[in-house]
Design an enzyme around this catalytic site. Structure first.
Site, PDB file in Angstrom:
ATOM      1  N   LYS A   5     -13.894  67.529 -10.260  1.00  0.00           N
ATOM      2  CA  LYS A   5     -13.289  67.003 -11.486  1.00  0.00           C
ATOM      3  C   LYS A   5     -11.994  66.303 -11.089  1.00  0.00           C
ATOM      4  O   LYS A   5     -11.102  66.932 -10.517  1.00  0.00           O
ATOM      5  CB  LYS A   5     -12.994  68.114 -12.491  1.00  0.00           C
ATOM      6  CG  LYS A   5     -12.469  67.588 -13.821  1.00  0.00           C
ATOM      7  CD  LYS A   5     -12.388  68.685 -14.873  1.00  0.00           C
ATOM      8  CE  LYS A   5     -11.931  68.125 -16.211  1.00  0.00           C
ATOM      9  NZ  LYS A   5     -11.888  69.161 -17.267  1.00  0.00           N
TER      10      LYS A   5
ATOM     11  N   ARG B 292     -15.626  72.647  -9.214  1.00  0.00           N
ATOM     12  CA  ARG B 292     -16.212  73.513 -10.240  1.00  0.00           C
ATOM     13  C   ARG B 292     -17.604  73.959  -9.796  1.00  0.00           C
ATOM     14  O   ARG B 292     -18.340  73.212  -9.159  1.00  0.00           O
ATOM     15  CB  ARG B 292     -16.290  72.778 -11.585  1.00  0.00           C
ATOM     16  CG  ARG B 292     -14.946  72.228 -12.034  1.00  0.00           C
ATOM     17  CD  ARG B 292     -14.871  71.994 -13.523  1.00  0.00           C
ATOM     18  NE  ARG B 292     -15.833  71.039 -14.024  1.00  0.00           N
ATOM     19  CZ  ARG B 292     -15.864  70.622 -15.297  1.00  0.00           C
ATOM     20  NH1 ARG B 292     -15.002  71.105 -16.170  1.00  0.00           N
ATOM     21  NH2 ARG B 292     -16.754  69.730 -15.703  1.00  0.00           N
TER      22      ARG B 292
ATOM     23  N   ARG C 182     -25.440  70.364 -20.864  1.00  0.00           N
ATOM     24  CA  ARG C 182     -24.820  70.818 -22.102  1.00  0.00           C
ATOM     25  C   ARG C 182     -25.589  70.306 -23.309  1.00  0.00           C
ATOM     26  O   ARG C 182     -26.524  69.511 -23.157  1.00  0.00           O
ATOM     27  CB  ARG C 182     -23.368  70.352 -22.134  1.00  0.00           C
ATOM     28  CG  ARG C 182     -23.256  68.854 -22.138  1.00  0.00           C
ATOM     29  CD  ARG C 182     -22.250  68.182 -21.220  1.00  0.00           C
ATOM     30  NE  ARG C 182     -21.866  68.752 -19.986  1.00  0.00           N
ATOM     31  CZ  ARG C 182     -20.593  68.883 -19.582  1.00  0.00           C
ATOM     32  NH1 ARG C 182     -19.617  68.491 -20.362  1.00  0.00           N
ATOM     33  NH2 ARG C 182     -20.312  69.381 -18.413  1.00  0.00           N
TER      34      ARG C 182
ATOM     35  N   ASP D 277     -20.470  68.167 -26.553  1.00  0.00           N
ATOM     36  CA  ASP D 277     -20.513  67.871 -25.125  1.00  0.00           C
ATOM     37  C   ASP D 277     -19.799  68.932 -24.304  1.00  0.00           C
ATOM     38  O   ASP D 277     -19.825  68.879 -23.070  1.00  0.00           O
ATOM     39  CB  ASP D 277     -19.902  66.487 -24.834  1.00  0.00           C
ATOM     40  CG  ASP D 277     -18.517  66.328 -25.410  1.00  0.00           C
ATOM     41  OD1 ASP D 277     -18.400  66.321 -26.646  1.00  0.00           O
ATOM     42  OD2 ASP D 277     -17.541  66.210 -24.639  1.00  0.00           O
TER      43      ASP D 277
ATOM     44  N   ASP E 144     -15.555  73.305 -19.507  1.00  0.00           N
ATOM     45  CA  ASP E 144     -14.588  72.257 -19.843  1.00  0.00           C
ATOM     46  C   ASP E 144     -13.302  72.820 -20.448  1.00  0.00           C
ATOM     47  O   ASP E 144     -13.108  72.824 -21.661  1.00  0.00           O
ATOM     48  CB  ASP E 144     -15.215  71.206 -20.763  1.00  0.00           C
ATOM     49  CG  ASP E 144     -16.232  70.359 -20.019  1.00  0.00           C
ATOM     50  OD1 ASP E 144     -16.122  70.264 -18.788  1.00  0.00           O
ATOM     51  OD2 ASP E 144     -17.135  69.801 -20.654  1.00  0.00           O
TER      52      ASP E 144
END
Length: 628
Positions: free
Chosen positions: A127, A197, A204, A289, A299
């Site tokens: 990320k 991650r 999702r 999302d 997230d």
């Protein structure tokens, strides 16, 4: 154990789902594909901020590998891990209740899937590693402050026992990007930072919304609308890979597979949100999302743990209308499950899926009751327990008590008729009063956050042209909240601390009397109160954390890290790895693992004290923290 060069990559997702043939890295609609190939963009002088040993163990990496000099090169993306195949995932989403069309991994990159020696499959991704076709007007980068928050909270949530994605590493650099943190026209330069991650998958709800037809409200559609074959492909891959028991049992009847999988997603989502509510954690951006098809927490953005209990707590400074408050999380997650049903309706009619939405309420209620009984140390099941829990939250709200410390201290109260019951009751009562908020804290919490000019403008608009109110949407909702705060602040002007403390004591005495009467039922047929107390205390302390990642704790770590000292990030991580530990020394300076690290993190910062005990009420300056 594996080496960085010999990780056992088996990139099943890229073999199973279509990859965009277009290699252009520019903002564009991606039709007929689930992934687009990308490459990490190198950063200058990457340096390791911290890593989670337990998360990296999932990849079979030893301590020796984690201490390598080139660790930061690999986990910044400057060097590609052999076997990795970077790609960005295409998905859509409902954001703040409105369908936004294509979103996708604008700052995230799938690296591949590592199969460890236990035969577990772990998808790893970066990320903040650079541009993708889904970056839109952004730069594909993340910065140090937000990356530290994500890194620490991913691990904190895991060690609290809540399903979540993991954070393996946090690497920062000398590369810089410009950020306007509060969207107030005062941008600053910040350091590019990359998180590793880890999860079984990052698919999702929004992954299935790429097939959504034109939305009547926003006029947007998914990039793969009408592509029924691809929807079947994605459903089959998800069921076969992540719900293998359902796939093997119902493979001959695909409709049954999809419906049973949908039902299980509902159940997992309901249980997940119970776990959030039980520790007072708010996600902040529960868009479709940001909802995992495995019931994982994913997230981490403007999240927050509740300090002073407020059911309408908003952790996201951008959530003007309060869509994602603490109390609304269950209904929003259920709403998101409904949107998932609509997303797959080209293959499974909504008439076949929506009838199962009540499963959410059933699973939530069942799991919530069980969780609350454990938190209150109630072994027996009594119908009136629901009212006891509700009255506890009402007392917490009326006194403004600290969520975490209120629950944690109740294990100090033994069962009635125990030899030290009266002494302990007084100690618990005194502590609960001390954990209730002060008048000054209440005043500060109700101070206006809206620009006075904006507030005045809104009042003029509403007074002169009330017909415009529906068009204002979230802005009007924010204005309404400001008016309520102004009214509450006016009420508080004449309050004295002595008056509030007396009120708080009276309220807690009343609730503790209820609790005491309920605990009497636990003593029925008990021949060994000492053993019963020990069992009860253990259950409660295993369900009521002592340490959580309060915003001010994260900010302490960020303040030190932005000055080049990462020791506080590492110390906080060690603390969060043992959130239920009653024997752990609570002074952060005692949990350093490297005695040669700089002591700068333990000195006074501009607005905080890093040597403060991290299981106490937050300092007053923390009320000024705002996360967007």
């Amino acid at each position: 154990m594996a080496k960085l060069e010999t990780l056992n990559f088996d990139n099943l997702a890229l073999r199973s789902l279509p990859v965009d043939p277009n290699k252009e890295i520019r903002p564009r609609q991606v039709s007929g594909a689930c992934f687009s190939k990308v490459k990490p963009i190198p950063v200058k002088n990457p340096v390791l901020v911290a890593y989670s040993g337990s998360a990296m163990e999932l990849l079979d990496l030893s301590q020796e590998e984690l201490d390598r000099a080139d660790m930061a090169e690999y986990f910044s993306g400057n060097k590609l891990l052999p076997g990795s195949d970077p790609a960005a995932h295409c998905y859509c989403g409902h954001q703040f209740g409105y369908f936004s069309g294509q979103l996708g991994d604008g700052a995230t990159m799938y690296l591949g899937e590592v199969v460890n020696k236990k035969k577990e499959r772990w998808e790893i991704q970066f990320k903040g590693a650079g541009l993708t076709p889904y970056s839109r007007t952004a730069d594909g980068r993340k910065v140090l402050r937000s990356s530290i928050r994500e890194f620490l909270c991913s691990e904190a949530i895991h060690h609290l026992g809540i399903p979540t994605t993991r954070a393996g590493t946090c690497v920062t650099s000398d590369s810089k990007v410009i950020r306007d943190i509060f969207y107030d026209g005062r941008p600053i330069e910040e350091r590019c930072t990359i998180i590793l991650r880890i999860a079984p998958t990052f698919i999702r709800f929004g992954s299935f919304e790429i097939f959504k037809p034109v939305d009547p409200e926003t006029g947007r559609a998914g990039p793969s609308v009408g592509n029924k074959d691809l929807l079947v492909q994605l459903l089959d891959y998800t069921a076969k890979t992540f719900y293998p028991e359902i796939w093997s049992e119902y493979e001959a009847d695909k409709q049954k597979v999809y419906i049973e999988m949908y039902k299980e997603i509902i159940r997992r989502t309901a249980r997940l949100v119970v776990e959030w509510q039980a520790v007072g954690w708010c996600h902040g951006v529960l868009n479709t999302d940001n909802m995992s098809i495995l019931g994982l927490t994913i997230d981490y953005g403007p999240y927050g743990f509740i300090d002073r209990y407020d059911p309408d707590y908003i952790c996201n400074g951008s959530d003007d209308g309060g869509r994602y408050t603490y109390r609304k999380q269950p209904e929003i997650c259920k709403w998101n499950c409904e949107k998932l049903a609509e997303a797959i309706q080209d293959v499974v009619p909504v008439s076949e899926t929506k009838p199962f939405l009540p499963l959410f309420d059933e699973e939530y209620s069942k799991h919530y009751k069980d969780k609350m009984r454990k938190k209150l140390g109630l072994i027996k099941e009594v119908p009136e327990d629901g009212e006891l829990v509700e009255s506890l939250f009402k007392t917490m709200e009326d006194t403004g008590s600290d969520f975490t410390n209120t629950f944690r201290c109740l294990s100090n109260l033994p069962l009635p008729n125990s030899p030290d019951y009266d002494i302990k009751m007084k100690e618990v009562l005194d502590y609960l009063v001390s954990q209730s908020c002060t008048v000054d804290e209440l005043k500060k919490a109700n101070a206006s956050t809206m620009d006075p000019r904006q507030l005045q403008m809104m009042m003029m608009v509403i007074q002169t042209n009330p017909a415009l109110i529906p068009a204002l949407g979230r802005r009007f909702e924010a204005f309404e909240k400001e008016l309520k705060k102004m009214s509450r602040l006016e009420e508080l002007q004449d309050w004295k601390q002595e008056f509030k403390s007396k009120e708080d004591r009276d309220l807690w005495e009343k609730w503790l009397e209820k609790y005491s009467q309920r605990l009497l039922l636990e003593t029925d047929s008990q021949t060994n109160l000492q053993m019963a107390n020990k069992q009860r205390e253990q259950i409660m302390n295993n369900n009521n954390p002592r340490f959580i990642l309060r915003n001010y704790i994260a900010q302490n770590a960020i303040n030190a890290a932005e000055k080049g000292d990462y020791s506080e990030v590492r110390r906080v991580l060690k603390l969060l790895e043992r959130p239920y530990d009653g024997d752990l020394d609570i002074t952060p300076t005692t949990i350093a693992t490297d005695k040669t690290e700089s002591t700068a993190a333990t000195s006074r910062a501009d607005s905080c004290q890093i040597d403060q005990s991290y299981d106490s009420k937050p300092p007053s300056w923390s009320l000024d923290l705002r996360v967007t």
